[in-house]
Design an enzyme around this catalytic site. Structure first.
Site, mmCIF file in Angstrom:
data_model
loop_
_atom_site.group_PDB
_atom_site.id
_atom_site.type_symbol
_atom_site.label_atom_id
_atom_site.label_comp_id
_atom_site.label_asym_id
_atom_site.label_seq_id
_atom_site.Cartn_x
_atom_site.Cartn_y
_atom_site.Cartn_z
ATOM 1 N N GLU A 167 -6.907 4.550 -21.545
ATOM 2 C CA GLU A 167 -5.842 4.076 -22.437
ATOM 3 C C GLU A 167 -6.250 2.852 -23.261
ATOM 4 O O GLU A 167 -5.658 1.769 -23.132
ATOM 5 C CB GLU A 167 -4.582 3.765 -21.628
ATOM 6 N N GLU A 364 -3.347 11.856 -16.240
ATOM 7 C CA GLU A 364 -2.235 11.134 -15.610
ATOM 8 C C GLU A 364 -0.929 11.766 -16.052
ATOM 9 O O GLU A 364 -0.775 12.168 -17.208
ATOM 10 C CB GLU A 364 -2.194 9.646 -15.999
#
Length: 466
Positions: A167, A364
């Site tokens: 991220e 995720e």
């Protein structure tokens, strides 16, 4: 009763990170990173004053944890190496205790039939580098490239699936736009420079990997689809495209296609926000695209045309759009996030159609819930049926995307066991396995963990509600 059969060899598992799980013990040789420093400086900014030193003790409990992974159906598991543990000052000497820990940890996974997926950077900038500007400083890019080379050399025989960043938009947003993480800035010029340096660093790590290793290397991106309030309203549609440029395509295009979106470059140029670059940078990014894309998905982004005044501390991304709260949306009230299962399908189809159908996986997806102890039943186990439902409903859409040709290779939930989560600490729990802080981190598999074992063993999602 409906059954959804997943492809042979599908990756079932979960994701975590070094800084959120390892904790610290006296004499471990770990250096300070930005969260260690920030917690020491302002502990009141962390829920219940719980800092990263109280992460879930994987450093000392990893052998027990790997056995619990086996009991919850893992055939793969992603975590990260802490830069500040391996190279305490960010550059220079390697910490031999860290090398021993990570090699033992990875070998334990391998010995138990669990393939380690290892990420190089998960928000945990070594403090010595942050003191010199962190990702704002070009020297950090050079230090990261050397760190990556060191990791490949030390652990490349054990690890065949690597990721450059988790991220990378989060250090941009949280650290340099919205004051959510240290250094708590609201400076879009800095945010753009940080994002550019992260993208360049990722390409350099990909280049270094392919020079010496024979596995695969990718990146983990939290892709948050931007949906316009009204698809018939040109202003809403344009605003959603701009939000997508900033928060998704900035890293997705550079990592997969090797170039930044022209529309994004034009926006930044108009606002006098283009980053400082060096000759040859864009060719490095062009020549060193990823092998594998990890997709983190939690919630959608709902967007409408700009109707409110621009930010006084601007420029900011929100100068170009407003966030829209869709009436009747399904919510996770604990995290304040919308639950929209079809978003995971939309991402996979977008990757299929617009990014060469690059091999990818859901790296995720998960549901954070506060005060899960109230769901403990007489058997001593947390009955988290809400998490089972959350995962199952998302997996139906993953299955549909695969049936329609998306090259999705696996599903990892966030996370394996309840872990420390930045300023939220342990407020919301996400794990298949509970961690009792009052009992020295005692682990207990939740109902969802046993359910996931059956799912992974059969490679089949059985839906008894249809």
């Amino acid at each position: 009763m409906m059954q959804y059969k997943f492809p042979d060899g599908f990756w079932w598992g979960s994701a975590a990170s070094g800084p959120q799980t390892e904790g610290r013990v006296p004499g471990d040789g770990k250096g300070e990173n930005i969260f260690d420093y920030w917690y020491e400086k302002e502990p009141e900014k962390f829920f219940d004053h719980v800092g990263p030193n109280k992460a879930s003790q994987v450093y000392t409990k990893y052998k027990e944890d790997v056995q619990l992974m086996k009991q919850t159906g893992h055939n793969t598991f992603r975590t990260s190496i802490q830069w500040s543990r391996l190279i305490p000052e960010g550059t220079g000497e390697v910490n031999p205790k860290a090398v021993e820990f990570y090699r033992d940890y990875f070998q334990e996974l391998l010995d138990n039939g669990i393939e380690p997926f290892i990420n190089l950077y998960h928000f945990d900038m070594p403090m010595s580098l942050q003191n010199e500007g962190g990702w704002l400083n070009r020297k950090t890019v050079e230090a990261y490239e050397k760190y990556a080379e060191t990791c490949f050399e030390l652990f490349g025989d054990q690890v065949k699936t690597w990721f450059t960043h988790n991220e990378p938009i989060v250090p941009v947003e949280a650290g340099y736009l919205y004051k959510l993480h240290y250094p708590e800035e609201a400076n879009m010029k800095h945010a753009v420079q940080v994002g550019y340096h992260e993208a360049l660093a990722s390409a350099l790590a990909v280049r270094a990997y392919h020079k010496s290793q024979n596995g695969k290397i990718g990146i983990i991106l939290n892709l948050t689809p931007s949906y316009p309030r009204d698809i018939e309203n040109p202003g809403d549609v344009k605003a959603a495209k701009i939000a997508d440029l900033f928060f998704n395509r900035s890293f997705l295009d550079s990592a997969v296609k090797g170039e930044f979106p022209k529309e994004l470059i034009e926006l930044l140029k108009e606002a006098d926000l283009l980053p400082e670059t060096q000759e040859g940078d864009l060719q490095i990014i062009k020549d060193n695209t990823i092998d594998l894309l990890g997709i983190n998905y939690y919630q959608p982004r709902r967007i409408k045309d700009k109707e409110t005044p621009k930010a006084e501390n601007g420029p900011m991304p929100e100068d170009y759009f407003d966030v829209y709260e869709m009436p009747g949306r399904k919510m996770n009230p604990y995290r304040g996030w919308e639950i929209y299962e079809k978003g995971i399908y939309d991402i996979l189809i977008n990757v299929r159609d617009n990014y060469g159908n690059i091999p990818c996986f859901i790296s995720e997806n998960g549901m954070g819930v506060e005060n899960e102890g109230r769901f403990i039943q007489e058997d001593g186990m947390i009955h988290d049926d809400y998490r089972i439902e959350f995962v199952a409903e998302h997996l139906k859409f993953v299955h549909q995307a695969i049936q329609e040709g998306a090259d999705c290779l696996g599903y990892h939930m966030w996370t394996c066991m309840d872990n420390w989560s930045w300023t939220n600490a342990y407020k919301n729990r996400y794990g298949f396995i509970s961690v009792d802080l009052a009992e020295d981190g005692k682990r207990t598999i939740k109902k969802s963990g046993h359910w996931f074992k059956q799912l992974a063993d059969t490679n089949t999602l059985t839906d008894k509600t249809e």
